[in-house]
Design a protein around this motif. Structure first.
Motif, short mmCIF file in Angstrom:
data_model
loop_
_atom_site.label_atom_id
_atom_site.label_comp_id
_atom_site.label_asym_id
_atom_site.label_seq_id
_atom_site.Cartn_x
_atom_site.Cartn_y
_atom_site.Cartn_z
N ARG A 128 -18.83 -22.57 42.99
CA ARG A 128 -17.77 -22.88 43.95
C ARG A 128 -18.16 -24.13 44.73
NH1 ARG A 128 -15.83 -18.02 47.54
NH2 ARG A 128 -14.00 -19.39 47.65
N ALA A 129 -17.25 -25.09 44.78
CA ALA A 129 -17.53 -26.37 45.44
C ALA A 129 -16.47 -26.67 46.48
CB ALA A 129 -17.58 -27.49 44.41
N ILE A 130 -16.88 -27.28 47.55
CA ILE A 130 -15.97 -27.68 48.63
C ILE A 130 -16.41 -29.04 49.14
CG2 ILE A 130 -17.31 -26.55 50.45
CD1 ILE A 130 -14.66 -25.86 51.83
N LEU A 172 -9.01 -33.83 49.62
CA LEU A 172 -9.96 -32.95 48.93
C LEU A 172 -10.56 -31.90 49.86
CD1 LEU A 172 -11.99 -35.43 46.67
CD2 LEU A 172 -10.52 -33.57 45.89
N ARG A 173 -10.80 -32.28 51.09
CA ARG A 173 -11.59 -31.43 51.99
C ARG A 173 -10.89 -30.09 52.25
NH1 ARG A 173 -8.83 -30.59 56.17
NH2 ARG A 173 -10.42 -29.02 56.69
N GLY A 174 -11.75 -29.10 52.52
CA GLY A 174 -11.23 -27.83 53.01
C GLY A 174 -10.79 -26.82 51.97
N ARG A 175 -10.81 -27.17 50.70
CA ARG A 175 -10.40 -26.20 49.68
C ARG A 175 -11.47 -26.10 48.60
NH1 ARG A 175 -7.73 -29.33 45.47
NH2 ARG A 175 -7.29 -31.46 46.21
N PHE A 176 -11.66 -24.88 48.13
CA PHE A 176 -12.68 -24.65 47.11
C PHE A 176 -12.15 -25.00 45.72
CE2 PHE A 176 -14.67 -22.10 50.43
CZ PHE A 176 -16.00 -22.39 50.22
N MET A 177 -13.06 -25.58 44.95
CA MET A 177 -12.77 -25.95 43.55
C MET A 177 -13.91 -25.44 42.69
SD MET A 177 -11.52 -29.79 44.50
CE MET A 177 -12.45 -29.71 46.03
N ASP A 178 -13.69 -25.48 41.40
CA ASP A 178 -14.73 -25.05 40.46
C ASP A 178 -15.55 -26.25 40.01
OD1 ASP A 178 -13.93 -22.42 40.59
OD2 ASP A 178 -12.64 -22.54 38.82
N ALA A 218 -17.34 -38.25 42.55
CA ALA A 218 -18.29 -38.35 41.44
C ALA A 218 -18.56 -36.99 40.80
CB ALA A 218 -19.60 -38.98 41.93
N LEU A 219 -18.76 -35.97 41.63
CA LEU A 219 -19.15 -34.66 41.11
C LEU A 219 -17.97 -33.83 40.62
CD1 LEU A 219 -21.88 -33.68 43.73
CD2 LEU A 219 -22.22 -34.51 41.39
N LEU A 220 -16.82 -34.00 41.25
CA LEU A 220 -15.65 -33.20 40.89
C LEU A 220 -14.69 -33.95 39.98
CD1 LEU A 220 -15.00 -31.60 44.40
CD2 LEU A 220 -16.34 -30.68 42.49
N ALA A 221 -15.06 -35.15 39.58
CA ALA A 221 -14.28 -35.94 38.61
C ALA A 221 -12.82 -36.07 39.05
CB ALA A 221 -14.37 -35.33 37.22
#
Length: 301
Positions: A267-269, A252-258, A241-244
């Motif tokens: 920074r989101a993980i 998805l887990r374990g890596r940082f995204m904007d 929902a938050l990272l579209a």
């Protein structure tokens, strides 16, 4: 010789406790009965008893008339009986029933934009009538922890314990989250905790896409107002929902995204939800790696 549950009664009781805890997390919080009940058979038996207890005259009146004595249908159709106008909805009827989905989402976006602070956002959510979950929930579950913290954890939706206390992550999942945070030197005074959905879905069911879409503007505004340095999405639904994205939590887990908050890039993980870790303990080693990554990011922030 194979051991039986009677050989180790404490282990047997611990297994039962784990099963009951799993049912509680799944929303099974009311004991209906020990054996299944055939309600259809009960209804048929009740109807049969009702017919046998009625007076013979009443039973005869319900029997269809013989063909020779039935009145002949008229060849000319009769005019339909005019129907009374449908009663108008009461003046206090909730907009939850009548507001179209698109209008509910637009209303949520407009309401979220008008919030100038977290307190104002909470007050707006208290008065918002565009999400049907509000009608079945006990109370609003807005947030817990320190809104000025550098890290913010966001889950999917409240559970039974959260609904009763009005705080996110206070049940078994919350206790595990506390342990996860403590492992990297955090607690509820140094972290901010919320959910994408601020009301508990009935029976802890998965929120519908429409419910998520209506609530999404509020959690996005909440993140913007809290303005953390690190955003941790707990579980796949929160991350999606938050990272579209449509990727699953394992990818998805374990890596940082904007994450674009509207005012800056955060920074989101993503990591596994504590409820998942309770059911799948093998995932804890991966979640531990994710928490170490959060710790390293906080030290470098």
């Amino acid at each position: 010789m194979t051991a039986t549950p009677q050989d180790h009664p404490q282990d047997h009781l611990a297994d039962i406790a784990d099963i009951l805890a799993f049912y509680l997390e799944a929303g099974v919080d009311v004991a209906v009965g020990e054996v299944p009940v055939d309600r259809f058979a009960e209804s048929a038996a009740e109807q049969a008893r009702s017919r046998t207890q009625r007076p013979p005259a009443a039973q005869a009146a319900e029997m269809p008339a013989p063909a020779a004595t039935r009145p002949q249908a008229s060849a000319r159709p009769t005019a339909p009986t005019p129907r009374a106008n449908a009663p108008a909805p009461a003046a206090g009827a909730s907009a939850l029933v009548t507001q179209p989905p698109d209008e509910a989402v637009m209303s949520a976006r407009e309401a979220a934009r008008n919030a100038g602070s977290l307190d104002a956002l909470r007050a707006i959510l208290d008065g918002f009538e565009g999400c049907a979950l509000k009608r079945t929930a006990t109370r609003l579950v807005f947030a817990d922890g320190n809104p000025k913290a550098k890290v913010m954890f966001v889950g999917e939706a409240p559970g039974r314990d959260e609904d009763q206390q009005g705080l996110p992550f206070v049940g078994r999942s919350g206790r595990l989250l506390d342990l996860m945070m403590a492992a990297i030197g955090l607690d509820r005074t140094s972290a901010y905790i919320a959910n994408v959905i601020p009301w508990r879905p009935p029976g802890n069911r998965t929120p519908t896409p429409q419910e998520t879409a209506v609530c999404l503007p509020f959690i996005k505004r909440q993140i913007e107002l809290a303005d953390p340095d690190i955003l941790v999405c707990l579980g796949g639904p929160s991350a999606q929902a938050l990272l579209a994205t449509t990727e699953g939590i394992t990818r998805l887990r374990g890596r940082f995204m904007d994450y674009e908050s509207g005012t800056r890039t955060i920074r989101a993980i993503a990591t596994f939800h504590p409820a998942y870790l309770l059911r799948t303990p093998l995932g804890k080693r991966l979640a531990w790696r994710d928490m170490l990554a959060v710790e390293a990011a906080l030290k470098g922030a």
